[in-house]
Enzyme design. Structure first.
Site, PDB file in Angstrom:
ATOM      1  CB  SER A 152      41.537  49.294  49.684  1.00 53.97           C
ATOM      2  OG  SER A 152      40.722  50.419  49.493  1.00 53.97           O
ATOM      3  CB  CYS A 153      46.356  47.210  52.071  1.00 51.96           C
ATOM      4  SG  CYS A 153      47.458  45.839  52.475  1.00 51.96           S
ATOM      5  CE  LYS A 154      46.455  39.912  54.295  1.00 57.17           C
ATOM      6  NZ  LYS A 154      46.290  38.473  54.303  1.00 57.17           N
TER       7      LYS A 154
END
Length: 177
Positions: free
Chosen positions: A41-43
């Site tokens: 879920s990290c950019k």
């Protein structure tokens, strides 16, 4: 840490694989290794996973292995079960990733692999031995020594001089291909 000691210390480490089995880093002796703490879920996930997949497409047969260590320490960005994580990265990006069980990368519970990496000469970052975010990457040569640390927003490209030098160095004597 002296290179010979660094190498033996690295290959003496192990971690639990996504399936619960214990995986010795010694099984990657002779390979060039990229180790990263990851979070879906990290950019930075999409760009890093695509980069990793491209690197494996180009260099897998030359001994490159990419070891992914999911971590939920940064804003809970990897909260899913490990089986889901592995399934997604294998299906969407590459089935050649070596996926480990979730680990902590800082603090008292930091996994020994990451404690080792950040305490090597080339494993320190701008904040010393602290890993500031997901997708911090460590390039390890065929002898088990950290060559370079890359930050979360650094996308490792196929023409990276440290990667190319590591791939070319000792390519003929590689194991685990």
């Amino acid at each position: 840490m002296e290179r010979g000691m660094e190498s033996e210390a690295f290959y003496g480490l192990s971690a639990r694989g996504w399936d619960g089995s214990e995986v010795s880093l010694g099984s990657f002796r002779g390979c060039v290794i990229m180790i990263a703490n990851v979070a879906s879920s990290c950019k930075f996930a999409e760009s890093n996973y695509k980069s990793f997949a491209g690197l494996l497409d180009k260099f897998y047969r030359k001994g490159l292995r990419i070891l992914l260590f999911p971590c939920n320490q940064y804003l809970g960005q990897e909260s899913r079960p490990i089986e889901e994580i592995r399934g997604e990265v294998s299906k969407k990006y590459s089935d050649r990733f070596v996926v480990f069980d979730k680990v902590d990368v800082f603090g008292k519970g930091a996994h020994p692999v990451f404690r080792h990496l950040v305490n090597t000469k080339n494993g320190k970052g701008r904040l010393g031995n602290f890993i500031k975010w997901n997708f911090t990457k460590f390039l390890v040569d065929r002898k088990g020594c950290v060559v370079k640390r890359f930050g979360p927003s650094d996308i490792v490209k196929e023409d990276d001089e440290n990667l190319l030098r590591s791939i070319e160095d000792g390519e003929n004597g590689m194991q685990n291909s």
